[in-house]
Design a protein around this motif. Structure first.
Motif, PDB file in Angstrom:
ATOM      1  N   TYR A 147      15.483  -4.727  11.339  1.00 46.44           N
ATOM      2  CA  TYR A 147      14.409  -4.623  10.342  1.00 46.44           C
ATOM      3  C   TYR A 147      14.828  -5.227   9.010  1.00 46.44           C
ATOM      4  CZ  TYR A 147      10.806  -2.110  12.837  1.00 46.44           C
ATOM      5  OH  TYR A 147       9.797  -1.783  13.685  1.00 46.44           O
ATOM      6  N   LEU A 148      16.101  -5.021   8.642  1.00 45.52           N
ATOM      7  CA  LEU A 148      16.604  -5.631   7.407  1.00 45.52           C
ATOM      8  C   LEU A 148      16.503  -7.140   7.493  1.00 45.52           C
ATOM      9  CD1 LEU A 148      19.804  -3.549   6.652  1.00 45.52           C
ATOM     10  CD2 LEU A 148      17.862  -3.865   5.130  1.00 45.52           C
ATOM     11  N   ALA A 149      16.947  -7.673   8.637  1.00 42.80           N
ATOM     12  CA  ALA A 149      16.914  -9.122   8.814  1.00 42.80           C
ATOM     13  C   ALA A 149      15.479  -9.624   8.766  1.00 42.80           C
ATOM     14  CB  ALA A 149      17.572  -9.508  10.139  1.00 42.80           C
ATOM     15  N   LEU A 150      14.584  -8.874   9.434  1.00 44.16           N
ATOM     16  CA  LEU A 150      13.179  -9.273   9.428  1.00 44.16           C
ATOM     17  C   LEU A 150      12.616  -9.261   8.012  1.00 44.16           C
ATOM     18  CD1 LEU A 150      11.577  -7.505  12.526  1.00 44.16           C
ATOM     19  CD2 LEU A 150      11.810  -9.946  12.103  1.00 44.16           C
ATOM     20  N   ALA A 151      12.935  -8.179   7.273  1.00 47.19           N
ATOM     21  CA  ALA A 151      12.418  -8.067   5.910  1.00 47.19           C
ATOM     22  C   ALA A 151      12.937  -9.212   5.055  1.00 47.19           C
ATOM     23  CB  ALA A 151      12.812  -6.720   5.303  1.00 47.19           C
ATOM     24  N   ALA A 152      14.247  -9.483   5.147  1.00 46.12           N
ATOM     25  CA  ALA A 152      14.828 -10.563   4.349  1.00 46.12           C
ATOM     26  C   ALA A 152      14.206 -11.896   4.724  1.00 46.12           C
ATOM     27  CB  ALA A 152      16.340 -10.603   4.558  1.00 46.12           C
ATOM     28  N   THR A 153      14.085 -12.137   6.032  1.00 48.54           N
ATOM     29  CA  THR A 153      13.516 -13.408   6.494  1.00 48.54           C
ATOM     30  C   THR A 153      12.083 -13.574   6.008  1.00 48.54           C
ATOM     31  OG1 THR A 153      14.820 -13.050   8.475  1.00 48.54           O
ATOM     32  CG2 THR A 153      13.255 -14.856   8.522  1.00 48.54           C
ATOM     33  N   ILE A 157      11.916  -4.587  -0.953  1.00 47.01           N
ATOM     34  CA  ILE A 157      11.531  -3.224  -0.565  1.00 47.01           C
ATOM     35  C   ILE A 157      10.087  -3.206  -0.072  1.00 47.01           C
ATOM     36  CG2 ILE A 157      11.171  -0.876  -1.432  1.00 47.01           C
ATOM     37  CD1 ILE A 157      13.507  -1.395  -3.340  1.00 47.01           C
ATOM     38  N   TRP A 158       9.252  -3.965  -0.752  1.00 48.44           N
ATOM     39  CA  TRP A 158       7.838  -4.009  -0.377  1.00 48.44           C
ATOM     40  C   TRP A 158       7.681  -4.527   1.049  1.00 48.44           C
ATOM     41  CZ3 TRP A 158       3.738  -7.999  -2.097  1.00 48.44           C
ATOM     42  CH2 TRP A 158       2.466  -7.462  -1.959  1.00 48.44           C
ATOM     43  N   PHE A 159       8.345  -5.647   1.312  1.00 46.22           N
ATOM     44  CA  PHE A 159       8.237  -6.222   2.655  1.00 46.22           C
ATOM     45  C   PHE A 159       8.851  -5.285   3.693  1.00 46.22           C
ATOM     46  CE2 PHE A 159       7.240 -10.261   0.587  1.00 46.22           C
ATOM     47  CZ  PHE A 159       6.287 -10.749   1.463  1.00 46.22           C
ATOM     48  N   SER A 160       9.968  -4.639   3.346  1.00 49.61           N
ATOM     49  CA  SER A 160      10.571  -3.691   4.288  1.00 49.61           C
ATOM     50  C   SER A 160       9.602  -2.574   4.595  1.00 49.61           C
ATOM     51  CB  SER A 160      11.843  -3.079   3.705  1.00 49.61           C
ATOM     52  OG  SER A 160      12.718  -4.055   3.287  1.00 49.61           O
ATOM     53  N   ASN A 161       8.992  -2.021   3.541  1.00 55.03           N
ATOM     54  CA  ASN A 161       8.065  -0.908   3.742  1.00 55.03           C
ATOM     55  C   ASN A 161       6.887  -1.334   4.614  1.00 55.03           C
ATOM     56  OD1 ASN A 161       9.692   0.527   2.093  1.00 55.03           O
ATOM     57  ND2 ASN A 161       8.301   0.593   0.356  1.00 55.03           N
ATOM     58  N   LEU A 219      -1.078   2.675   0.061  1.00 55.84           N
ATOM     59  CA  LEU A 219      -0.593   3.219  -1.204  1.00 55.84           C
ATOM     60  C   LEU A 219       0.933   3.326  -1.264  1.00 55.84           C
ATOM     61  CD1 LEU A 219      -1.719   4.240  -3.833  1.00 55.84           C
ATOM     62  CD2 LEU A 219      -1.601   6.547  -2.911  1.00 55.84           C
ATOM     63  N   ILE A 220       1.513   4.069  -0.326  1.00 56.42           N
ATOM     64  CA  ILE A 220       2.913   4.457  -0.471  1.00 56.42           C
ATOM     65  C   ILE A 220       3.848   3.246  -0.412  1.00 56.42           C
ATOM     66  CG2 ILE A 220       4.750   5.879   0.479  1.00 56.42           C
ATOM     67  CD1 ILE A 220       2.534   7.480  -0.740  1.00 56.42           C
ATOM     68  N   ALA A 221       3.584   2.339   0.526  1.00 55.83           N
ATOM     69  CA  ALA A 221       4.489   1.196   0.703  1.00 55.83           C
ATOM     70  C   ALA A 221       4.643   0.428  -0.598  1.00 55.83           C
ATOM     71  CB  ALA A 221       3.959   0.283   1.801  1.00 55.83           C
ATOM     72  N   THR A 222       3.515   0.149  -1.265  1.00 60.09           N
ATOM     73  CA  THR A 222       3.559  -0.605  -2.515  1.00 60.09           C
ATOM     74  C   THR A 222       4.059   0.266  -3.659  1.00 60.09           C
ATOM     75  OG1 THR A 222       1.652  -1.772  -1.684  1.00 60.09           O
ATOM     76  CG2 THR A 222       2.223  -2.130  -3.981  1.00 60.09           C
ATOM     77  N   LEU A 223       3.578   1.504  -3.691  1.00 60.22           N
ATOM     78  CA  LEU A 223       3.921   2.390  -4.804  1.00 60.22           C
ATOM     79  C   LEU A 223       5.420   2.642  -4.873  1.00 60.22           C
ATOM     80  CD1 LEU A 223       2.575   4.083  -7.007  1.00 60.22           C
ATOM     81  CD2 LEU A 223       2.661   6.013  -5.450  1.00 60.22           C
ATOM     82  N   GLN A 224       6.057   2.860  -3.729  1.00 56.40           N
ATOM     83  CA  GLN A 224       7.487   3.145  -3.750  1.00 56.40           C
ATOM     84  C   GLN A 224       8.289   1.916  -4.181  1.00 56.40           C
ATOM     85  OE1 GLN A 224       8.938   6.010  -3.655  1.00 56.40           O
ATOM     86  NE2 GLN A 224       6.949   6.966  -3.387  1.00 56.40           N
ATOM     87  N   ALA A 225       7.862   0.752  -3.702  1.00 52.48           N
ATOM     88  CA  ALA A 225       8.540  -0.480  -4.143  1.00 52.48           C
ATOM     89  C   ALA A 225       8.383  -0.642  -5.642  1.00 52.48           C
ATOM     90  CB  ALA A 225       7.966  -1.685  -3.416  1.00 52.48           C
ATOM     91  N   PHE A 226       7.168  -0.362  -6.146  1.00 54.21           N
ATOM     92  CA  PHE A 226       6.887  -0.475  -7.575  1.00 54.21           C
ATOM     93  C   PHE A 226       7.747   0.498  -8.376  1.00 54.21           C
ATOM     94  CE2 PHE A 226       4.273   1.402 -11.020  1.00 54.21           C
ATOM     95  CZ  PHE A 226       4.356   0.353 -11.903  1.00 54.21           C
ATOM     96  N   ILE A 227       7.828   1.754  -7.894  1.00 56.38           N
ATOM     97  CA  ILE A 227       8.598   2.768  -8.628  1.00 56.38           C
ATOM     98  C   ILE A 227      10.077   2.377  -8.661  1.00 56.38           C
ATOM     99  CG2 ILE A 227       9.432   5.141  -8.508  1.00 56.38           C
ATOM    100  CD1 ILE A 227       6.708   5.986  -7.591  1.00 56.38           C
TER     101      ILE A 227
END
Lengths: 247, 307
Positions: free
Chosen positions: B70-76, B136-140, B282-290
């Motif tokens: 998942y980390l690799a996917l998010a980074a890619t 973080i956003w993409f990971s979430n 909401l949460i995926a974006t909000l947590q990345a934002f926070i």
């Protein structure tokens, strides 16, 4: 979070915007913990209740509790024990992303956004300039139109004047011509009259001489004769002949 | 819907729906007896990280597992998206995706980094904060796309054991957020020391105008708070994402299996959909934002003149 004196102090000290932001985040994060807190408390309450009611099912109930509250068993639960290898992988993934974005993505995006912003500014400015130029051209055009109108009026006035002059000159010229013609005609007429009067006088003298010869049977000498005729003719008024044409 | 329904107030409608929902739950609970509790099913194993490829460097276990994927996917995905957009930027007419990324770029610049950092700091740390937010956003968000990653439960298709579809996120375990948090923590401490000197930085922890007697106490509290930040920043992100996944998992069938009560699915499945949408929107974006905003605040605070 709510006990973080740094943020509280920052909120109280200065920069209200930043402080408010910190407070909002703190309150939000604090509120966020209420839900899980109630949930976990609820689970524990139910577990205690269930165990006291049915002690024989204790194992089963607590196994459910373990599922629901992984945090309860912090020792050894894989959900909350950090994995050093995974942390290393995270760092690698994050640093690669950071490097690529910092090197390749962000500068280009920033550049393109700046460029677009500049382009927008420039086109607004250009539009302003064009409008100003258009206004100027319009003013100039109006000015020219006004001048043209004035000139046109002048031209019309001048043309009218010229036309009047020409007319007057033509009339004058016509009159002069007419008078000259009349004068000529008059002179011609007088000359004709003079000539006619002369001829008449000569014919009359000859006739008189002839008549006198017939009457007197005597030929007068030419000199006598002419003297007599001249005297007689002198008494005649020829003015009556030429008077009509003169007036 | 008939006329009487339309005549109701919004509150009455909501109460009616909630009442009906509750009635169905009670009815289902009474009418359909449990088929017996299922003790074999362990929902937490959804989040277990079995090593797929075992790599061990001495004490360090660098095994490839689900989280690494998942980390690799998010980074890619982050890199690919941003590079795609960066290359597209030359075009005068942006498409929708480009507009969205441009919006998020200006959002990071003006809403996250802008308010907390002065111009010099913002310029210096923008890439870091922006990458944090996007990563973080993409990971979430990736965490809510079902992918065939559950190697424990396999589906046999034509003789091949295909892993079952599952949802997971790189940020749904403690390690990834903790690693990012440590980077943030050390970054702002170093930035603070660089800006004010070591002693000056420590002195700046005590608010100006504090009575002399109070200073040691406040300093102690501040030291604790500095270290608590490591926990609060990482656990906030990880716990939110994990709780979201757990809720979706339980509502989407976990409870049915666990309680052996198939009929309860009628009640829990709509909740699962609601939770899913809530988490994604909401949460995926909000947590990345926070996370990114707190990073910016910490960085700004560490170099600020007075604390």
């Amino acid at each position: 979070m709510a006990l973080d004196p740094g943020i509280l102090a920052a909120a109280a000290a200065d920069v209200p915007k930043k402080g408010l932001q910190a407070i909002a985040l703190g309150v939000g994060a604090g509120l966020g913990t209420i839900g899980p807190g109630i949930g976990v408390g609820f689970i524990f309450g139910k577990v205690i209740e269930s165990v006291t009611r049915q002690p024989e099912m204790r194992d089963e109930i607590t196994s459910i509790q373990c599922l629901s509250v992984p945090f309860a068993k912090s020792s050894g639960n894989f959900l909350v024990s950090p994995n050093l290898g995974l942390m290393v992988w995270t760092l690698i993934a994050f640093l690669i992303t950071l490097y690529v974005l910092k090197r390749l993505a962000f500068p280009r995006i920033a550049e393109a956004l700046d460029k677009r912003q500049r382009a927008i500014d420039e086109s607004i400015e250009a539009a302003d300039r064009t409008r100003r130029e258009a206004d100027e051209i319009l003013d100039e055009y109006r000015e020219r139109l006004k001048q043209a109108r004035v000139q046109a009026e002048e031209i019309v006035v001048r043309a009218r004047k010229a036309a009047e002059n020409t007319e007057r000159e033509t009339v004058e010229h016509a009159r002069q011509t007419r008078e000259e013609i009349l004068e000529q005609a008059r002179r011609d007429a007088e000359a004709s009259i003079q000539q006619a009067v002369g001829e008449l006088r000569r014919d009359m003298a000859d006739l008189t001489v002839l008549a006198t010869e017939k009457v007197t049977r005597k030929a007068l000498t030419d000199d006598d004769q002419r003297r007599l005729v001249e005297e007689a003719l002198g008494e005649l008024d020829f003015d009556a002949l030429s008077g009509g044409s003169r007036n | 819907m008939t006329a009487w329904w339309k005549g109701l107030k919004t509150r009455s409608k909501l109460l009616l729906i909630a009442g009906a929902f509750l009635a169905i739950t009670v009815f289902v609970g009474i009418a359909f007896p449990s088929a017996g509790r299922n003790n074999a099913f362990k929902p937490q194993n959804e989040f277990k990280l079995d090593p797929w490829v075992s790599i061990k460097l001495g004490p360090l276990d660098l095994s490839i597992n689900k989280a690494v994927l998942y980390l690799a996917l998010a980074a890619t995905l982050t890199i690919a998206t941003m590079l795609y957009i960066a290359n597209r930027m030359k075009q005068a007419h942006p498409n929708r995706m480009q507009t969205a990324v441009e919006l998020s770029y200006t959002f990071i610049r003006d809403q996250i980094a802008g308010p907390s950092l002065d111009r010099r700091m913002a310029q210096k740390w923008f890439a870091f904060i922006g990458t944090l937010f996007l990563f973080i956003w993409f990971s979430n968000l990736l965490g809510y796309i079902p992918l065939p990653t559950n190697t424990e439960e396999t589906v046999n298709i034509f003789g091949i054991n295909v892993p079952a579809f599952a949802i997971y996120a790189a940020t749904a375990n403690l390690s990834a957020p903790l690693a990012l948090t440590l980077v943030v923590w050390f970054s702002y401490q170093i930035e603070g020391v660089r800006a004010k000197g070591f002693l000056g930085y420590l002195r700046s922890w005590i608010p100006a105008g504090t009575p002399r007697a109070m200073r040691p106490l406040l300093f102690a509290i501040e030291v604790i708070s500095q270290f608590v930040r490591i926990i609060s920043l990482s656990v906030r992100l990880f716990a939110n994402i994990l709780a979201g996944h757990l809720l979706i998992l339980f509502m989407g069938g976990g409870l049915v299996v666990l309680l052996g009560l198939a009929a309860i699915g009628v009640v829990t499945l709509p909740l699962a959909v609601i939770f899913f949408l809530f988490e994604v929107v909401l949460i995926a974006t909000l947590q990345a934002f926070i996370f990114a905003t707190l990073t910016a605040i910490y960085l700004g605070e560490s170099v600020a003149e007075s604390h």
